[in-house]
Design a protein around this motif. Structure first.
Motif, PDB file in Angstrom:
ATOM      1  N   ARG A   1      -2.011   5.483  -7.504  1.00  7.47           N
ATOM      2  CA  ARG A   1      -3.095   4.542  -7.251  1.00  7.47           C
ATOM      3  C   ARG A   1      -4.291   4.854  -8.158  1.00  7.47           C
ATOM      4  O   ARG A   1      -4.893   3.940  -8.741  1.00  7.47           O
ATOM      5  CB  ARG A   1      -3.520   4.593  -5.785  1.00  7.47           C
ATOM      6  N   ALA A   2      -4.607   6.128  -8.293  1.00  7.11           N
ATOM      7  CA  ALA A   2      -5.717   6.522  -9.161  1.00  7.11           C
ATOM      8  C   ALA A   2      -5.427   6.156 -10.615  1.00  7.11           C
ATOM      9  O   ALA A   2      -6.314   5.692 -11.345  1.00  7.11           O
ATOM     10  CB  ALA A   2      -5.974   8.022  -9.031  1.00  7.11           C
ATOM     11  N   ARG A   3      -4.183   6.329 -11.030  1.00  4.13           N
ATOM     12  CA  ARG A   3      -3.820   5.975 -12.407  1.00  4.13           C
ATOM     13  C   ARG A   3      -3.952   4.475 -12.648  1.00  4.13           C
ATOM     14  O   ARG A   3      -4.504   4.040 -13.662  1.00  4.13           O
ATOM     15  CB  ARG A   3      -2.383   6.416 -12.694  1.00  4.13           C
ATOM     16  N   LEU A   4      -3.483   3.681 -11.700  1.00  8.60           N
ATOM     17  CA  LEU A   4      -3.527   2.232 -11.856  1.00  8.60           C
ATOM     18  C   LEU A   4      -4.952   1.697 -11.798  1.00  8.60           C
ATOM     19  O   LEU A   4      -5.282   0.723 -12.479  1.00  8.60           O
ATOM     20  CB  LEU A   4      -2.659   1.565 -10.785  1.00  8.60           C
ATOM     21  N   LEU A   5      -5.806   2.340 -11.009  1.00  8.36           N
ATOM     22  CA  LEU A   5      -7.206   1.925 -10.964  1.00  8.36           C
ATOM     23  C   LEU A   5      -7.879   2.105 -12.320  1.00  8.36           C
ATOM     24  O   LEU A   5      -8.821   1.384 -12.647  1.00  8.36           O
ATOM     25  CB  LEU A   5      -7.959   2.709  -9.887  1.00  8.36           C
ATOM     26  N   GLY A   6      -7.382   3.051 -13.103  1.00  6.15           N
ATOM     27  CA  GLY A   6      -7.968   3.299 -14.409  1.00  6.15           C
ATOM     28  C   GLY A   6      -7.251   2.614 -15.552  1.00  6.15           C
ATOM     29  O   GLY A   6      -7.624   2.789 -16.713  1.00  6.15           O
TER      30      GLY A   6
ATOM     31  N   LEU B   1      -1.484  -6.245  -4.250  1.00  7.68           N
ATOM     32  CA  LEU B   1      -2.369  -6.019  -3.097  1.00  7.68           C
ATOM     33  C   LEU B   1      -3.094  -7.294  -2.688  1.00  7.68           C
ATOM     34  O   LEU B   1      -4.159  -7.232  -2.075  1.00  7.68           O
ATOM     35  CB  LEU B   1      -3.386  -4.929  -3.440  1.00  7.68           C
ATOM     36  N   LYS B   2      -2.518  -8.441  -2.991  1.00 16.50           N
ATOM     37  CA  LYS B   2      -3.215  -9.711  -2.774  1.00 16.50           C
ATOM     38  C   LYS B   2      -3.515 -10.007  -1.308  1.00 16.50           C
ATOM     39  O   LYS B   2      -4.371 -10.824  -1.003  1.00 16.50           O
ATOM     40  CB  LYS B   2      -2.418 -10.862  -3.372  1.00 16.50           C
ATOM     41  N   ASP B   3      -2.827  -9.320  -0.394  1.00 21.47           N
ATOM     42  CA  ASP B   3      -3.095  -9.538   1.028  1.00 21.47           C
ATOM     43  C   ASP B   3      -4.332  -8.782   1.504  1.00 21.47           C
ATOM     44  O   ASP B   3      -4.850  -9.071   2.590  1.00 21.47           O
ATOM     45  CB  ASP B   3      -1.886  -9.108   1.875  1.00 21.47           C
TER      46      ASP B   3
ATOM     47  N   VAL C   1       0.828  -1.214   0.000  1.00 20.87           N
ATOM     48  CA  VAL C   1       0.000   0.000   0.000  1.00 20.87           C
ATOM     49  C   VAL C   1       0.856   1.255   0.000  1.00 20.87           C
ATOM     50  O   VAL C   1       0.589   2.223  -0.730  1.00 20.87           O
ATOM     51  CB  VAL C   1      -0.957  -0.011   1.207  1.00 20.87           C
ATOM     52  N   ALA C   2       1.909   1.252   0.822  1.00 21.10           N
ATOM     53  CA  ALA C   2       2.763   2.434   0.938  1.00 21.10           C
ATOM     54  C   ALA C   2       3.559   2.711  -0.338  1.00 21.10           C
ATOM     55  O   ALA C   2       4.135   3.787  -0.499  1.00 21.10           O
ATOM     56  CB  ALA C   2       3.710   2.274   2.121  1.00 21.10           C
ATOM     57  N   ARG C   3       3.588   1.752  -1.238  1.00 20.07           N
ATOM     58  CA  ARG C   3       4.363   1.893  -2.471  1.00 20.07           C
ATOM     59  C   ARG C   3       3.727   2.895  -3.424  1.00 20.07           C
ATOM     60  O   ARG C   3       4.409   3.498  -4.259  1.00 20.07           O
ATOM     61  CB  ARG C   3       4.460   0.528  -3.147  1.00 20.07           C
ATOM     62  N   TYR C   4       2.422   3.087  -3.316  1.00 19.67           N
ATOM     63  CA  TYR C   4       1.709   3.896  -4.295  1.00 19.67           C
ATOM     64  C   TYR C   4       1.266   5.229  -3.698  1.00 19.67           C
ATOM     65  O   TYR C   4       0.642   5.266  -2.632  1.00 19.67           O
ATOM     66  CB  TYR C   4       0.468   3.145  -4.791  1.00 19.67           C
TER      67      TYR C   4
END
Length: 218
Positions: free
Chosen positions: A36-41, A53-55, A28-31
């Protein structure tokens, strides 16, 4: 009483929601918020992003789970497709509705092997595995074949950027009046534009803070 409120499912869900709330991921702290918003899209980087983020459980809320159960029950759903199994919390709600509807089939899909293993264990503990087929792999492939001719309900709760593509794979099988529930649909403006368009073939409305509820017309 319903399957949802009886043992073993009721105490199982209580425990799983506690585990989900306590789960953390070092990734989580990596993004940054912007990344994070870019990757979600992103339609190309979703496997790496969600794999990192599999955990995290990324589960529906208890309220959304109850809504899923109610919608599936009230429409008498017998055939359900789910995009994004994760650890299987939403799957448990939908399978419980099938049980109380007298049976049926739930096809779910998840690309992360460790989540598939845990979801199957949860469904076994909830005595609902016999109603569920979990297809392991990228949903763009697993949902591109061998779908039932008539689907009553579709849940979209995987990579948000893929909502339009997954809908396209399933759309021809959705019966008139079938429901499509998209969790966190605000992260997929392309999807919202499609289902809210007067020419899109759906009646659609936001439902609560996180859900877009759509009905297939025709």
């Amino acid at each position: 009483m319903t399957t949802l409120t009886e043992t073993p499912l009721a105490p199982l869900l209580t425990r799983l929601f506690k585990e989900a709330a306590a789960a953390t991921s070092p990734a989580v702290a990596r993004y940054s918020n912007e990344e994070r918003a870019r990757l979600l899209g992103s339609k190309t980087e979703y496997l790496d992003f969600y794999g990192s983020l599999k955990d995290l459980w990324l589960a529906v809320s208890p309220e959304t789970g109850t809504l899923l159960y109610m919608l599936a029950r009230s429409t008498g759903a017998r055939i359900i497709v789910e995009f994004g199994t994760s650890f299987g919390i939403s799957t448990l709600y939908l399978a419980a509705a099938l049980r109380d509807n007298g049976g049926g089939r739930l096809i779910s899909t998840e690309f992360e092997p460790s989540k598939v293993t845990r979801a199957k264990a949860n469904l076994t503990e909830g005595r609902l595995l016999d109603l569920v087929e979990i297809r392991e792999g990228d949903a763009l492939e697993t949902l591109s074949r061998d779908l039932p001719d008539r689907i009553d309900l579709l849940l979209l709760d995987g990579a948000k950027a893929l909502y339009p593509e997954i809908l396209s794979l399933v759309e021809s099988r959705l019966r008139p009046g079938a429901l499509v529930i998209a969790d966190n649909a605000d992260f997929s403006p392309e999807y919202l534009e499609r289902v809210r368009s007067p020419a899109g073939g759906y009646m659609s409305t936001p439902f609560g803070a996180d859900v877009e509820l759509s009905m297939r017309l025709g």
